[in-house]
Scaffold this motif. Structure first.
Motif, PDB file in Angstrom:
ATOM      1  N   LEU A 546     -11.462 -10.690  53.174  1.00 40.85           N
ATOM      2  CA  LEU A 546     -12.507 -11.177  52.284  1.00 40.85           C
ATOM      3  C   LEU A 546     -13.854 -10.784  52.858  1.00 40.85           C
ATOM      4  O   LEU A 546     -14.147 -11.071  54.022  1.00 40.85           O
ATOM      5  CB  LEU A 546     -12.420 -12.697  52.141  1.00 40.85           C
ATOM      6  CG  LEU A 546     -13.526 -13.345  51.280  1.00 40.85           C
ATOM      7  CD1 LEU A 546     -13.438 -12.876  49.825  1.00 40.85           C
ATOM      8  CD2 LEU A 546     -13.446 -14.874  51.365  1.00 40.85           C
ATOM      9  N   GLU A 548     -17.792 -11.339  52.344  1.00 37.41           N
ATOM     10  CA  GLU A 548     -18.854 -12.130  51.709  1.00 37.41           C
ATOM     11  C   GLU A 548     -20.190 -11.582  52.149  1.00 37.41           C
ATOM     12  O   GLU A 548     -20.494 -11.580  53.362  1.00 37.41           O
ATOM     13  CB  GLU A 548     -18.765 -13.593  52.139  1.00 37.41           C
ATOM     14  CG  GLU A 548     -17.821 -14.451  51.333  1.00 37.41           C
ATOM     15  CD  GLU A 548     -18.023 -15.914  51.678  1.00 37.41           C
ATOM     16  OE1 GLU A 548     -18.766 -16.604  50.958  1.00 37.41           O
ATOM     17  OE2 GLU A 548     -17.440 -16.354  52.685  1.00 37.41           O
ATOM     18  N   SER A 561     -18.830 -11.517  46.760  1.00 40.82           N
ATOM     19  CA  SER A 561     -17.553 -11.452  47.478  1.00 40.82           C
ATOM     20  C   SER A 561     -16.670 -10.366  46.871  1.00 40.82           C
ATOM     21  O   SER A 561     -16.742 -10.080  45.671  1.00 40.82           O
ATOM     22  CB  SER A 561     -16.823 -12.795  47.405  1.00 40.82           C
ATOM     23  OG  SER A 561     -17.569 -13.812  48.003  1.00 40.82           O
ATOM     24  N   ILE A 563     -12.591  -8.229  47.911  1.00 36.98           N
ATOM     25  CA  ILE A 563     -11.464  -8.027  48.813  1.00 36.98           C
ATOM     26  C   ILE A 563     -11.495  -6.576  49.291  1.00 36.98           C
ATOM     27  O   ILE A 563     -11.625  -5.646  48.484  1.00 36.98           O
ATOM     28  CB  ILE A 563     -10.121  -8.334  48.130  1.00 36.98           C
ATOM     29  CG1 ILE A 563     -10.154  -9.744  47.527  1.00 36.98           C
ATOM     30  CG2 ILE A 563      -8.972  -8.195  49.113  1.00 36.98           C
ATOM     31  CD1 ILE A 563     -10.353 -10.836  48.527  1.00 36.98           C
ATOM     32  N   TYR A 587      -8.009 -12.408  54.510  1.00 38.72           N
ATOM     33  CA  TYR A 587      -7.941 -13.056  53.200  1.00 38.72           C
ATOM     34  C   TYR A 587      -6.686 -13.914  53.109  1.00 38.72           C
ATOM     35  O   TYR A 587      -5.560 -13.431  53.284  1.00 38.72           O
ATOM     36  CB  TYR A 587      -7.943 -12.014  52.087  1.00 38.72           C
ATOM     37  CG  TYR A 587      -7.892 -12.630  50.708  1.00 38.72           C
ATOM     38  CD1 TYR A 587      -8.909 -13.473  50.287  1.00 38.72           C
ATOM     39  CD2 TYR A 587      -6.819 -12.381  49.848  1.00 38.72           C
ATOM     40  CE1 TYR A 587      -8.881 -14.042  49.022  1.00 38.72           C
ATOM     41  CE2 TYR A 587      -6.780 -12.951  48.580  1.00 38.72           C
ATOM     42  CZ  TYR A 587      -7.806 -13.784  48.176  1.00 38.72           C
ATOM     43  OH  TYR A 587      -7.769 -14.361  46.933  1.00 38.72           O
ATOM     44  N   CYS A 593     -15.353 -17.322  53.588  1.00 40.09           N
ATOM     45  CA  CYS A 593     -15.068 -17.238  55.024  1.00 40.09           C
ATOM     46  C   CYS A 593     -15.648 -18.423  55.793  1.00 40.09           C
ATOM     47  O   CYS A 593     -15.404 -18.568  56.991  1.00 40.09           O
ATOM     48  CB  CYS A 593     -15.664 -15.958  55.615  1.00 40.09           C
ATOM     49  SG  CYS A 593     -14.818 -14.429  55.113  1.00 40.09           S
TER      50      CYS A 593
END
Length: 851
Positions: A546, A548, A561, A563, A587, A593
């Motif tokens: 993940l 951010e 955000s 992936i 993730y 996070c």
């Protein structure tokens, strides 16, 4: 751990290193780096193949000139494997291999000189060793570097606090003068950063001096330095390679002596709330400092720094307030408050007894041997008491944080406190100053109006800049009004397991990736027009991550955000002079996070009686109760007097539960004035120990004056002063005790009295034995600009007399007060409401009539 693999003694040229017609040449190589040493007509030269042409080196002493007339004797080689762990820095676990060669020579009068060369994949370094025993005085070096004149250069004009603006020039075009370490040059496609390592009181710091062309010579801070031989000089260091090699280098630490502290478990890096930059007067306000402490506790920041202006009358209780909330207090000190053994032996244990966790020591402003000898004294003294340190107004890092791991950071940078922030300068520091050690820039400051950086640029500095204590320098309300920025700041670590430069160029941009545990942080800053920043994510382990990102949006900070996987490219739109911060975590289905920030639970500790009066050696019966009103549970609870006594304990306390105890405490022999007898509760919360303390305030009266007395001859029950200590029979002077001038009012010198700097006060004990107080008051003649003060006399807290505002030009003002029945006499000076500048206030001939 140091592993040394010693090779056989070599008495000839290194294989493959041809001898010149007039001399000898040797190479010392490790990976892509090869140092070249030459001896030609008795003179030594040092260079790095393909980067730094050979340039003269050598050293002079009062006994011998070892810059010429040298004859080669022998060479020995070994491999030095360094494995060690840091408490701070770009990479906590270090593992480096250095190739070392020692070249022995004889020179003037048979004097011996060893040249020790170390080379790693990151660069090359050399030092001189004068192996003879006995006293030695070095009068200078001919150490120098030859830089191609057209090589781009990023240089810091030298000042002893390293706070001048950096300049972008070329090696040849740089003005003649002195330049501080580190210095960065680009030679073709390769960078060379010049620095030094392992400087202490055996020697002095040095700088580069440039007379013209591409030659840069080493110049010592002192005309000469003296030591007891054998003497090893500091390392002359050249970090060489591509920009990533330079930025990620740990060579200056690798060359420094190993840690002198075995147990570093008490060394605790972290975020620091700091009020001085945004509101200069706030360190003198205990109420305001408690607001910063409360903010830090709510947001999980482990420290508050109380800067210049704090007062001993309220700091201990403020420290107790902070520690009960899981926040430790750091205190500012001028270095002259600790420049004698007596001051260190008195002040440092006192601060430790208050519960202070560390010190910001300021204004050393020197690279002299004398000042490095002071570092040699203050470092073990603070380490012995487990007091962490930040050196401000200090020399640049030279490996000190490896040798003394309780040094969390050093300033040596023109930081945000200069109130002029430029993106182009910000993007130079990661490739220069911050390479060599922690940099206390004091970032993330919206209060600085004269800046060309965006909000995201400011937040990104907290990742791009490495510092074991990261002093976030704005008022806490400015963080609270930017919740997305505060949310990110609350998550950012300050120490790192790995650091990688992803892209950048000094003066244009920087994108760094740093890892802490299982999380990576990618942060970038720019000094360019708006453009996309790209970062390859090949450093990530496998699996999904993940990402951010906090960046500048059209209407403020925005968070996005996505992936990602290893090998993807992170693309972030950056505003002009902008920045971004991306947190990367494995993730797991979570949308963030972020890890929760859980404040320390509120507890109460009561002591009975809260105050008492007693004689030295007497006893006081004390009862204490520690309560967890709600929440918890907390574990490993312990309640006991700080000075020792049988503790009461509980394995666990739940909400609504208490722990109580009672003790008979003894007032210390020889005590005078207010003495605290603390009761301490400690407990474990989320892996940390929390310290809660309350004190019984015991007043121990000194003998009352039996006859008429000068106030300056009486013991002080308490004192505070706007600058330095209150002086007895002298004017205020500077930061050290006893450094004032004679008390002088309108041309008349007075042998007795008190010298203060507003705001200030002194309390003495009269014990109801006196009837009147008299003094001549005014601003001391030593003040060259207009000062303004008021003088006040208080008895047991009640106003007795005052002068109104007195200025530098006013005549001396007689002040009298009836002190009949007064036990505590307080003499107070205020700044008259217009600031404390030039407010040197004299209580000349201050006297009490007693008996």
């Amino acid at each position: 751990m140091r592993v040394l693999l010693t090779a056989a003694l070599v008495l000839s040229l290194t294989p493959g290193a041809p001898a010149g017609r007039d001399g000898l040449e040797w190479t010392v190589a490790a990976g892509p780096v090869a140092a070249r040493i030459a001896l030609d007509q008795g003179r030594l030269a040092f260079g790095v193949d393909g980067v730094l042409p050979a340039a003269p080196i050598g050293v002079r002493t009062t006994a011998a000139d070892l810059t010429g007339g040298l004859s080669f004797v022998s060479r020995s080689d070994r491999t030095v494997r360094e494995r060690y762990t840091m408490t701070t820095g770009k990479r906590l676990a270090r593992d480096t291999t250095l190739r070392e060669s020692t070249f022995s020579f004889t020179g003037d009068g048979g004097a011996r000189l060893d040249l020790v060369v170390r080379v790693s994949a990151e660069g090359a370094a050399y030092r001189y060793v004068l192996p003879d025993a006995g006293p030695v005085t070095v009068t200078g070096e001919t150490s120098s570097y030859a830089i191609p004149a057209d090589a781009p250069a990023w240089l810091l004009p030298y000042s002893p606090n390293y706070e001048e603006p950096w300049t972008r020039t070329t090696a040849g075009a740089a003005p003649a003068g002195d330049y501080g370490f580190p210095a960065l040059f680009r030679i073709g496609d390769t960078y060379a950063m010049l620095a030094e390592s392992d400087v202490d009181g055996r020697y002095a710091g040095s700088r580069l001096t440039h007379a013209g062309g591409g030659t840069y010579a080493i110049e010592l801070a002192d005309p000469s330095v003296s030591a007891t031989g054998p003497l090893s000089t500091p390392w002359r260091v050249a970090v060489v390679g591509d920009l990533a090699t330079v930025t990620e280098s740990t060579l200056t630490d690798d060359l420094a002596p190993p840690s002198k502290i075995k147990d570093t478990s008490w060394v605790r890096p972290g975020l620091v709330a700091w009020s001085w930059l945004s509101e200069h007067a706030s360190p003198a306000d205990p109420v305001r400092q408690r607001q910063y402490i409360y903010f830090a506790a709510r947001n999980g920041w482990p420290y508050v720094l109380i800067d210049e202006g704090w007062n001993a009358s309220w700091v201990p209780e403020t420290v107790r307030y902070a520690r009960a909330r899981g926040v430790d207090v750091l205190l500012w000190l001028h270095w002259t408050a600790l420049d004698t053994p007596q001051e260190r032996e008195t002040m440092l244990p006192l601060l430790k007894s208050w519960g202070v966790a560390g010190l910001k020591i300021d204004f050393m402003d020197s690279d002299s041997q004398e000042r490095f000898r002071w570092y040699d004294e203050i470092l073990p003294a603070t380490a012995a008491l487990r007091l962490m340190v930040n050196f401000h107004g200090a020399t640049t890092p030279r490996g000190m944080q490896r040798t003394w791991p309780h040094v969390l950071t050093q300033e040596a940078v023109r930081g945000a406190e200069q109130f002029r922030t430029r993106a182009a300068t910000n993007t130079i520091f990661p490739f220069t100053r911050n390479v060599t050690g922690g940099m206390d820039y004091t970032p993330v400051t919206w209060v600085v109006a004269d800046r060309d950086t965006t909000d995201a640029h400011e937040v990104a500095l907290s990742v791009v800049y490495e510092s074991g204590w990261q002093h976030l320098a704005d008022r806490f309300e400015n963080y609270e009004t930017r919740p997305e920025a505060l949310r990110t700041l609350n998550q950012i670590p300050v120490v790192w397991d790995d650091t990688r430069l992803l892209s950048g160029e000094p003066g244009r941009s920087t994108v760094l990736a740093r890892r802490s545990g299982d999380r990576w942080w990618v942060a970038g800053i720019s000094a360019t027009p708006a453009e996309d920043a790209t970062a390859g994510l090949g450093f990530l382990p496998g699996g999904r991550w993940l990402a951010e990102t906090l960046r500048d949006g059209d209407h403020g900070l925005v968070r996005e955000s996505r992936i990602v996987r290893r090998g993807d490219t992170l693309t972030v739109p950056m505003a002009a002079n902008g920045g971004f911060v991306t947190a990367l975590c494995p993730y797991t289905g979570s949308a963030t996070c972020d890890r929760p920030v859980v404040p320390v639970p509120a507890t109460t500790l009561t002591v009975d009686p809260p105050a008492a009066e007693a004689q030295p050696g007497a006893t006081v019966d004390v009862e204490a109760t520690f309560t967890l009103p709600a929440g918890g549970p907390i574990t490993d609870v312990r309640l006991a007097p700080a000075a020792g006594g049988t503790p009461v304990t509980a394995a666990r306390l739940r909400g609504g539960e208490s722990l109580s105890g009672s003790w008979r405490l003894t007032v210390p022999a020889g005590a005078i004035g207010d003495v605290d007898l603390p009761i301490v509760a400690t407990y474990r919360w989320r892996g940390e120990t929390v310290h809660v303390e309350r004190a019984v305030r015991v007043f121990v009266p000194p003998p009352a004056p039996a006859t008429d007395a000068w106030v300056s001859d009486l013991p002080f029950l308490g004192e505070s002063n706007g600058y330095g200590p209150v002086e007895r029979d002298r004017s205020n002077g500077e930061a050290a005790a006893g450094d004032g001038n004679p008390l002088t009012l309108r041309g008349t010198a007075h042998p007795k009295g008190l010298g203060m700097h507003a705001p200030a006060e002194v309390t003495v004990w009269l014990g109801a034995a006196c009837t009147s107080f008299t003094a001549l008051t005014g601003v001391d003649d030593e003040v060259t600009s207009s000062g303004s003060v008021t003088f006040e006399v208080l008895g047991d807290g009640r106003p007795l007399a005052a002068t109104g505002v007195l200025r530098s030009t006013d005549p001396a003002h007689p002040l009298t007060a009836d002190v009949t029945g007064v036990r505590r006499l307080t003499l107070r000076v205020t700044d008259a409401g217009d600031g404390k500048n030039f407010d040197h206030a004299d209580w000349a001939a201050a006297r009490v009539i007693c008996g």
